[in-house]
Design a protein around this motif. Structure first.
Motif, PDB file in Angstrom:
ATOM      1  N   SER A 242       0.801  -1.228   0.000  1.00 48.29           N
ATOM      2  CA  SER A 242       0.000   0.000   0.000  1.00 48.29           C
ATOM      3  C   SER A 242       0.832   1.275   0.000  1.00 48.29           C
ATOM      4  O   SER A 242       0.323   2.331  -0.371  1.00 48.29           O
ATOM      5  N   ILE A 243       2.096   1.186   0.440  1.00 52.93           N
ATOM      6  CA  ILE A 243       2.927   2.403   0.470  1.00 52.93           C
ATOM      7  C   ILE A 243       3.486   2.633  -0.935  1.00 52.93           C
ATOM      8  O   ILE A 243       4.471   2.010  -1.345  1.00 52.93           O
ATOM      9  N   GLN A 244       2.787   3.495  -1.664  1.00 53.71           N
ATOM     10  CA  GLN A 244       3.154   3.776  -3.052  1.00 53.71           C
ATOM     11  C   GLN A 244       3.132   5.269  -3.284  1.00 53.71           C
ATOM     12  O   GLN A 244       2.492   6.008  -2.549  1.00 53.71           O
ATOM     13  N   ARG A 245       3.794   5.685  -4.340  1.00 54.72           N
ATOM     14  CA  ARG A 245       3.710   7.079  -4.757  1.00 54.72           C
ATOM     15  C   ARG A 245       3.591   7.097  -6.272  1.00 54.72           C
ATOM     16  O   ARG A 245       4.441   6.542  -6.963  1.00 54.72           O
ATOM     17  N   ARG A 246       2.554   7.723  -6.752  1.00 51.88           N
ATOM     18  CA  ARG A 246       2.277   7.759  -8.203  1.00 51.88           C
ATOM     19  C   ARG A 246       2.439   6.381  -8.836  1.00 51.88           C
ATOM     20  O   ARG A 246       3.131   6.202  -9.844  1.00 51.88           O
ATOM     21  N   HIS A 247       1.834   5.394  -8.184  1.00 52.54           N
ATOM     22  CA  HIS A 247       1.815   4.014  -8.657  1.00 52.54           C
ATOM     23  C   HIS A 247       3.187   3.357  -8.674  1.00 52.54           C
ATOM     24  O   HIS A 247       3.372   2.317  -9.294  1.00 52.54           O
ATOM     25  N   GLN A 248       4.158   3.952  -7.978  1.00 53.27           N
ATOM     26  CA  GLN A 248       5.447   3.292  -7.782  1.00 53.27           C
ATOM     27  C   GLN A 248       5.496   2.803  -6.344  1.00 53.27           C
ATOM     28  O   GLN A 248       5.382   3.606  -5.411  1.00 53.27           O
ATOM     29  N   LYS A 249       5.672   1.499  -6.168  1.00 50.75           N
ATOM     30  CA  LYS A 249       5.762   0.969  -4.815  1.00 50.75           C
ATOM     31  C   LYS A 249       7.071   1.409  -4.172  1.00 50.75           C
ATOM     32  O   LYS A 249       8.109   1.465  -4.837  1.00 50.75           O
ATOM     33  N   LEU A 250       6.994   1.722  -2.893  1.00 52.26           N
ATOM     34  CA  LEU A 250       8.207   2.112  -2.165  1.00 52.26           C
ATOM     35  C   LEU A 250       8.561   1.103  -1.079  1.00 52.26           C
ATOM     36  O   LEU A 250       9.737   0.901  -0.775  1.00 52.26           O
ATOM     37  N   VAL A 251       7.535   0.509  -0.476  1.00 50.74           N
ATOM     38  CA  VAL A 251       7.726  -0.452   0.608  1.00 50.74           C
ATOM     39  C   VAL A 251       6.751  -1.615   0.418  1.00 50.74           C
ATOM     40  O   VAL A 251       5.608  -1.395   0.009  1.00 50.74           O
ATOM     41  N   GLU A 252       7.216  -2.839   0.709  1.00 47.42           N
ATOM     42  CA  GLU A 252       6.335  -4.002   0.689  1.00 47.42           C
ATOM     43  C   GLU A 252       6.632  -4.820   1.926  1.00 47.42           C
ATOM     44  O   GLU A 252       7.786  -4.915   2.344  1.00 47.42           O
ATOM     45  N   GLU A 253       5.584  -5.402   2.514  1.00 46.51           N
ATOM     46  CA  GLU A 253       5.827  -6.222   3.696  1.00 46.51           C
ATOM     47  C   GLU A 253       4.870  -7.400   3.764  1.00 46.51           C
ATOM     48  O   GLU A 253       3.811  -7.411   3.141  1.00 46.51           O
ATOM     49  N   SER A 254       5.279  -8.394   4.522  1.00 49.67           N
ATOM     50  CA  SER A 254       4.444  -9.559   4.786  1.00 49.67           C
ATOM     51  C   SER A 254       4.752 -10.060   6.188  1.00 49.67           C
ATOM     52  O   SER A 254       5.904 -10.035   6.603  1.00 49.67           O
ATOM     53  N   PRO A 255       3.741 -10.502   6.949  1.00 53.82           N
ATOM     54  CA  PRO A 255       2.317 -10.470   6.636  1.00 53.82           C
ATOM     55  C   PRO A 255       1.786  -9.030   6.575  1.00 53.82           C
ATOM     56  O   PRO A 255       2.403  -8.119   7.116  1.00 53.82           O
ATOM     57  N   SER A 256       0.605  -8.864   5.950  1.00 53.53           N
ATOM     58  CA  SER A 256      -0.047  -7.556   5.947  1.00 53.53           C
ATOM     59  C   SER A 256      -0.595  -7.275   7.340  1.00 53.53           C
ATOM     60  O   SER A 256      -1.274  -8.118   7.916  1.00 53.53           O
ATOM     61  N   PRO A 257      -0.327  -6.070   7.876  1.00 55.43           N
ATOM     62  CA  PRO A 257      -0.879  -5.732   9.187  1.00 55.43           C
ATOM     63  C   PRO A 257      -2.410  -5.704   9.184  1.00 55.43           C
ATOM     64  O   PRO A 257      -3.026  -5.684  10.251  1.00 55.43           O
ATOM     65  N   ALA A 258      -3.016  -5.727   8.003  1.00 56.54           N
ATOM     66  CA  ALA A 258      -4.476  -5.584   7.916  1.00 56.54           C
ATOM     67  C   ALA A 258      -5.228  -6.921   7.922  1.00 56.54           C
ATOM     68  O   ALA A 258      -6.449  -6.927   7.973  1.00 56.54           O
ATOM     69  N   LEU A 259      -4.521  -8.024   7.841  1.00 58.27           N
ATOM     70  CA  LEU A 259      -5.220  -9.313   7.720  1.00 58.27           C
ATOM     71  C   LEU A 259      -5.170 -10.133   9.004  1.00 58.27           C
ATOM     72  O   LEU A 259      -4.144 -10.176   9.672  1.00 58.27           O
ATOM     73  N   ASN A 260      -6.275 -10.777   9.314  1.00 58.55           N
ATOM     74  CA  ASN A 260      -6.226 -11.837  10.323  1.00 58.55           C
ATOM     75  C   ASN A 260      -6.128 -13.167   9.569  1.00 58.55           C
ATOM     76  O   ASN A 260      -6.251 -13.209   8.344  1.00 58.55           O
ATOM     77  N   GLN A 261      -5.911 -14.248  10.308  1.00 54.51           N
ATOM     78  CA  GLN A 261      -5.656 -15.535   9.639  1.00 54.51           C
ATOM     79  C   GLN A 261      -6.847 -15.992   8.795  1.00 54.51           C
ATOM     80  O   GLN A 261      -6.675 -16.532   7.703  1.00 54.51           O
ATOM     81  N   GLU A 262      -8.043 -15.692   9.263  1.00 56.25           N
ATOM     82  CA  GLU A 262      -9.248 -16.117   8.551  1.00 56.25           C
ATOM     83  C   GLU A 262      -9.338 -15.421   7.187  1.00 56.25           C
ATOM     84  O   GLU A 262      -9.538 -16.044   6.143  1.00 56.25           O
ATOM     85  N   LEU A 263      -9.114 -14.115   7.199  1.00 56.79           N
ATOM     86  CA  LEU A 263      -9.156 -13.328   5.955  1.00 56.79           C
ATOM     87  C   LEU A 263      -8.005 -13.726   5.026  1.00 56.79           C
ATOM     88  O   LEU A 263      -8.185 -13.869   3.808  1.00 56.79           O
ATOM     89  N   ARG A 264      -6.843 -13.936   5.623  1.00 56.25           N
ATOM     90  CA  ARG A 264      -5.658 -14.366   4.859  1.00 56.25           C
ATOM     91  C   ARG A 264      -5.964 -15.665   4.103  1.00 56.25           C
ATOM     92  O   ARG A 264      -5.649 -15.803   2.920  1.00 56.25           O
ATOM     93  N   GLU A 265      -6.596 -16.575   4.774  1.00 59.41           N
ATOM     94  CA  GLU A 265      -6.909 -17.859   4.135  1.00 59.41           C
ATOM     95  C   GLU A 265      -7.930 -17.687   3.014  1.00 59.41           C
ATOM     96  O   GLU A 265      -7.803 -18.300   1.961  1.00 59.41           O
TER      97      GLU A 265
END
Ligand code: MV4
Length: 450
Positions: A230-253
């Motif tokens: 999600s950390i992007q600027r003008r559609h250029q990604k700047l940072v990527e991470e895993s796991p996503s802080p936004a997902l719980n295991q149920e949603l991830r699955e």
């Protein structure tokens, strides 16, 4: 297994592919433009062939020269990396016509996913959730009006040939539709020579969550969990991470299963990424599929200790994947892109000579780069000069380690995005994992002022 692979790319990804080939006992052929004659991928490959002058159209996009290089050197496969010819269905076909294995998905699959309206329709047919909107391309303004009214404003007009934000417009109300429809169509025609458009409901504060998948030649598809980009600027990604802080295991699955279902529907072979938007209520929607290995693949490699390039080469040679789902266990990873750009001057490119270069090291720190002290960054290609990837047992540990590694990184002679990343790693909302695709729009002022 292949005896010799030609790498139709340059920079860090060419080096990355050469490294895995060496570990697998496969000979390598580098190709290079005259601007890259001193590049590390040329030095580290077993053989190297010059394929033309600096402009990409005449070298790294020059299909005839690349095929000639493969034939002269006797390469039995081509790895396209990312960018350049990686998602060119015609190139994949030409490789096949010459008896050379293209390390990537089937040309028909590349073609489907390259047409975003068709990709969406195909994934919908597979039972993957998509953003409410038109079923495929929209022919006329009248049809556009009807669909927009039915799904409700705001809507987004998107170019079928697009991706990366070009030919895309948000429409807040019906009065604006005609005008923005015409602008988006013109932009798409100019950028892609194709002005087919589709429409969908505009999602306000989504996160960009993508699923890494790997498919083989026998219809098995496994996924390797997600990356939050999600950390992007003008559609250029700047940072990527895993796991996503936004997902719980149920949603991830559930997202992982949707991605596998979509990929199986097209018999997807090789590495691929299904991109989803995740809204604030935890709904997820497929938007696009990338039919290549991506820049951010090391994030996934670090949480699973799994070499995605090796797996890509194995499935291209006919070896099956396990056809399972993988979830990280107490492993967190993050990547930042270090570009030769000035973050405090609108990310203006800063090519030139790197006068001093020291890369960070230590436990859980990986640097993928083709740069070195004395290297001259050519102005013809993209400005990414390194990827810094760290991994640890917690997100907090990752951010702490990333900050340490960024502070240790010395690059002199050109401006880089390192100072921006140092600030970002200390931003309270980022540290909390509280961000979406609008993060830099909202906090850009404090993060990007000199
Ligand atoms: C959207 C959207 C909101 N609603 N679609 C941007 C490029 C292309 N890959 C899709 N994009 C978006 N599609 C709907 N229906 C917002 C974006 C978007 C975006 C998506 C992912 C990451 C960063 C983004 C930045 C701006 C807009």
């Amino acid at each position: 297994m292949f005896k010799k692979i030609l790498i139709a790319n340059r920079g860090e990804i060419a080096l990355r592919i050469i490294r895995t080939c060496k570990e697998m006992g496969i000979k390598t052929v580098a190709v290079y433009s005259t601007a890259d004659k001193d590049a590390l991928h040329v030095r580290f490959a077993d053989e190297a062939v010059c394929i033309g002058p600096p402009p990409p159209q005449e070298s790294y996009l020059n299909i005839a020269n690349i095929i000639a290089a493969a034939e002269i050197t006797g390469a039995d496969a081509i790895h396209p990396g990312y960018g350049f010819l990686a998602e060119n269905a015609h190139f994949a076909e030409v490789c096949a016509d010459h008896g050379i294995k293209f390390i990537g998905p089937q040309p028909e699959v590349i073609r489907i996913m390259g047409d975003k309206a068709l990709a969406k329709r195909t994934m919908k047919a597979a039972g993957v959730p998509v953003v409410p909107g038109s079923d495929g391309p929209v022919e006329t303004l009248e049809e556009a009006k009807k669909i927009a009214k039915a799904i409700g404003y705001p809507v987004m007009i998107k170019a079928s040939a697009g991706g990366g934000g070009k030919g895309m417009r948000i429409v807040e109300k019906e009065e604006d539709l005609e005008h923005l429809w015409n602008i988006a169509k013109k932009e798409a025609k100019a950028a892609f020579g194709n002005d087919a458009m589709y429409i969908e409901k505009f999602l306000k504060n989504p996160r960009h969550v993508e699923i890494q998948i790997m498919g083989d030649q026998y219809g098995h598809v496994s996924h390797l969990s997600e990356r939050d980009c999600s950390i992007q600027r003008r559609h250029q990604k700047l940072v990527e991470e895993s796991p996503s802080p936004a997902l719980n295991q149920e949603l991830r699955e559930r997202i992982g299963e949707a991605a596998v279902k979509g990929a199986k529907y097209v018999n997807y072979e090789s590495a691929g990424t299904m991109e989803f938007l995740l809204d604030e209520d935890g709904n997820f929607y497929f938007i696009e599929m990338n039919t290549r290995i991506q820049v951010e693949h090391p994030v996934t490699e670090e949480i699973f200790f799994y070499d995605l390039i090796k797996e890509q080469i194995k499935v291209a040679a006919g070896i099956p994947v396990s056809g399972r789902f993988y979830y990280p266990k107490e492993r967190y990873a993050m990547e930042v892109r270090i570009n030769a750009e000035d973050p405090f001057n609108d990310f203006m490119p800063s090519p030139g000579k790197i006068t001093s270069f020291h890369k960070p090291g230590g436990h859980g720190v990986r640097v993928d780069t083709h740069a070195y002290a004395g290297y001259v960054i050519p102005p013809y290609y993209d400005s990414m000069i390194a990827k810094l990837i760290v991994s640890d047992f917690s997100r907090k540990g990752v951010i702490n380690k990333m900050l340490r590694a960024l502070e240790e990184f010395v690059i002199e002679g050109v401006k880089t995005t390192i100072p921006f990343h140092i600030r970002l790693m200390q931003h309270p909302e980022f540290v909390k994992g509280n961000y979406n695709i609008r993060f830099l729009e909202i906090y850009g002022d404090e993060l990007l002022k000199p």
